[in-house]
Design an enzyme around this catalytic site. Structure first.
Site, PDB file in Angstrom:
ATOM      1  N   PHE A 154       0.669  -1.208   0.056  1.00 31.64           N
ATOM      2  CA  PHE A 154      -0.006   0.009   0.170  1.00 31.64           C
ATOM      3  C   PHE A 154       0.678   1.258   0.056  1.00 31.64           C
ATOM      4  CE2 PHE A 154       0.885  -0.821   4.518  1.00 31.64           C
ATOM      5  CZ  PHE A 154       1.041   0.850   4.960  1.00 31.64           C
ATOM      6  N   LYS A 178      -1.467  -7.678  -8.161  1.00 28.58           N
ATOM      7  CA  LYS A 178      -2.556  -7.542  -7.300  1.00 28.58           C
ATOM      8  C   LYS A 178      -2.037  -6.681  -6.252  1.00 28.58           C
ATOM      9  CE  LYS A 178      -3.158  -8.730  -3.550  1.00 28.58           C
ATOM     10  NZ  LYS A 178      -3.832  -7.938  -2.179  1.00 28.58           N
ATOM     11  N   GLU A 181      -5.071  -4.053  -1.327  1.00 29.47           N
ATOM     12  CA  GLU A 181      -6.744  -3.676  -1.124  1.00 29.47           C
ATOM     13  C   GLU A 181      -6.964  -2.248  -0.391  1.00 29.47           C
ATOM     14  OE1 GLU A 181      -6.051  -6.995   1.843  1.00 29.47           O
ATOM     15  OE2 GLU A 181      -5.166  -6.073  -0.039  1.00 29.47           O
ATOM     16  N   ARG A 182      -6.000  -1.651   0.017  1.00 30.94           N
ATOM     17  CA  ARG A 182      -6.305  -0.616   0.899  1.00 30.94           C
ATOM     18  C   ARG A 182      -6.142   0.750  -0.097  1.00 30.94           C
ATOM     19  NH1 ARG A 182      -1.819  -1.847   5.740  1.00 30.94           N
ATOM     20  NH2 ARG A 182      -3.064  -3.647   6.690  1.00 30.94           N
ATOM     21  N   SER A 231       5.702  -7.014   4.543  1.00 29.73           N
ATOM     22  CA  SER A 231       6.470  -7.371   5.655  1.00 29.73           C
ATOM     23  C   SER A 231       7.126  -8.670   5.733  1.00 29.73           C
ATOM     24  CB  SER A 231       5.389  -7.470   6.807  1.00 29.73           C
ATOM     25  OG  SER A 231       4.471  -8.703   6.771  1.00 29.73           O
ATOM     26  N   CYS A 286       9.620   1.541   3.765  1.00 28.10           N
ATOM     27  CA  CYS A 286      10.590   0.368   3.975  1.00 28.10           C
ATOM     28  C   CYS A 286      11.985   0.735   4.194  1.00 28.10           C
ATOM     29  CB  CYS A 286      10.574  -0.821   3.062  1.00 28.10           C
ATOM     30  SG  CYS A 286      11.019  -0.619   1.206  1.00 28.10           S
TER      31      CYS A 286
END
Length: 499
Positions: A154, A178, A181-182, A231, A286
């Site tokens: 995201f 993909k 979804e946020r 993550s 990150c």
């Protein structure tokens, strides 16, 4: 009169068509207001299977398209995104929350890889050796894998897809993207941008979803490779499950990036860098600096300078040009990060600036920056990836202590040193066990002609992302040995071929 706004339904894009008929859906919010602005579809395995099959059919034709024509798509894509970048930046801000300027910066860094991929004719060159044996030549070519899956985070809804998707497509593959979804709308925008640039339908597919969709991609036999950023626990899971299926995997995980400030360093430059690198995009990077390592007796003075700069930060809606830092992505993310502040105090650290006590907008998922001193390994605030606007300060006596501290971390994504001493800087480059290193540069993200990736628990797989290594990942090499004998040369021989 009360006006009720219907949330936007964010579609899959498969074979050039939009699909909105999935039963499962998830809400999408504007983090600056807390309001639901959309609904995103969540694909089931049947939807994923149909998308992969369409992509596989399209890829068979795409791999036969000449390299020059593929390169033209990259050039046109770059121009299209550049012409519409303000529109795309507003989409990022509306669903992620980062400032518009930061969103534009993300787009620009993503375009670096588009520009690099425009030179695909060079990047896909093979090799040829003449007369390796008597009248025998050998040549090696790079060929695409087929269908590849790109699972993106995201925090960079445009840059990371452009890191993956552009290279994979340039190399002749079809891609199932993909996105998170946020904040999924940017991925749909990119799919239309690729189409406007001349990419045939089916080569870039956008399928939204949660773990159900991800597992379907990991298990699908026609998906030959998986790229992931997220993550560490999820990266480890992605790597294990996909590799078990025989797929190529590059899974970039979490980080705990340290910035060393030496006693001879420019403290003003270091303070500027620490605030920028720790709190930009609300720390949801990150490559954010989350640990400041103060060497010698400079900690008090450095903390004072950082604290003064923090007090001047404007926290608010990223769409407001006056805003320095926007909200976190969700309320859950905001609450999780806030929990680290309590935990640090309970474990003996000193909370110098508590972001929970600072004034922020009443609506939305806001948390002001925090500064925590006297942090040490073993504390949760040190050991875990926070992914929010919290900067920890660790005090050490000397350079060796700082290097040992960093090298003991299970994460090894990025690090930096601030010093005027060239010998210390060169020693740091040599000694440190981290994949990306900055010298007086707090966020050492490589330019597009190099490759991005860390070491240890920050990377699962052998290949870094974008740049030269990415073309290696998205292609496989085929070696062809040829001989054109004269008719009289043919004879039976059961021995192993020699010179």
């Amino acid at each position: 009169m009360t006006i009720t706004l219907t949330p936007t339904l964010i579609p899959h894009v498969i074979g050039g068509l939009e699909f909105t008929d999935d039963d499962r859906r998830a809400p999408v919010f504007n983090p600056a207001t807390g309001e639901q602005t959309g609904e995103v579809l969540l694909a089931d395995p049947a939807r994923v299977d149909a998308a992969v099959r369409i992509a596989a059919d399209a890829q068979r034709a795409w791999r036969r398209v000449g390299l020059a024509k593929r390169s033209h798509v990259m050039f046109r894509l770059r121009e299209y995104i550049e012409q519409h970048r303000d529109e795309l930046a507003r989409i990022i801000t509306a669903e992620h929350g980062k400032t518009v300027d930061d969103a534009i910066g993300e787009i620009v860094r993503g375009l670096e890889n588009v520009e690099f991929c425009a030179g695909l004719v060079h990047h896909l060159k093979g090799e040829y050796a003449e007369q390796v044996s008597t009248d025998i030549d050998v040549h090696q070519v790079r060929q695409p894998l087929g269908v590849v899956a790109c699972i993106t985070p995201f925090n960079f809804p445009v840059m990371v897809p452009l890191w993956m998707v552009t290279t994979a497509i340039a190399a002749g593959n079809a891609v199932i993207l993909k996105p998170s979804e946020r904040d999924p709308s940017a991925a749909v925008w990119l799919a239309h941008a690729f189409r406007a640039a001349g990419l045939p339908d089916g080569i870039l597919t956008v399928v939204h979803g949660d773990k159900v969709a991800v597992d379907a991609l990991l298990d699908h036999p026609a998906v030959k490779a998986v790229s992931f950023v997220g993550s560490t626990p999820i990266a480890r899971y992605i790597y294990s499950r996909a590799a078990e299926q025989g797929k190529r995997v590059q899974a970039l995980g979490g980080a705990k990036n340290h910035m060393i400030v030496m006693p001879d360093g420019d403290l003003d430059a270091a303070a500027d860098a620490a605030v920028s690198a720790a709190f930009g995009a609300a720390g949801e990077r990150c490559m954010a600096i989350s640990v400041l390592v103060a060497v010698g007796g400079i900690a008090d003075e450095l903390i004072a300078r950082i604290r003064a700069r923090m007090a001047r930060l404007a926290i608010g809606d990223g769409a407001d040009p006056a805003t320095d830092m926007g909200p976190l992505i969700t309320q859950q993310a905001r609450d999780r990060v806030a929990g680290f502040i309590d935990g640090a105090a309970a474990q003996g650290a000193t909370v110098v600036v508590d972001g929970r006590e600072q004034q922020v907008p009443a609506e939305g998922f806001f948390l002001a920056p925090s500064l925590i001193d006297d942090v040490r390994p073993g504390m949760r605030v040190y050991d875990e990836e926070i992914f929010g606007p919290v900067l920890s300060v660790v005090r050490v006596d000397g350079y060796d202590d700082a290097v040992d501290l960093i090298n003991a971390s299970p994460y090894a994504n990025g690090t930096a040193i601030f010093t005027r001493d060239g010998n210390a800087a060169r020693s740091f480059e040599f000694d440190i066990e981290v994949g990306m290193v900055g010298v007086n540069v707090p966020i050492p993200v490589p330019v597009g002609a190099f490759s991005f990736g860390g070491w240890k628990d920050s990377l699962f797989g052998d290949t870094h992302m974008y740049g030269p290594e990415s073309f290696n990942f998205y292609t496989r090499r085929k070696v062809i040995t040829t001989r054109w004998p004269h008719a009289t040369d043919s004879q039976v021989s059961l021995g192993f071929p020699t010179n």
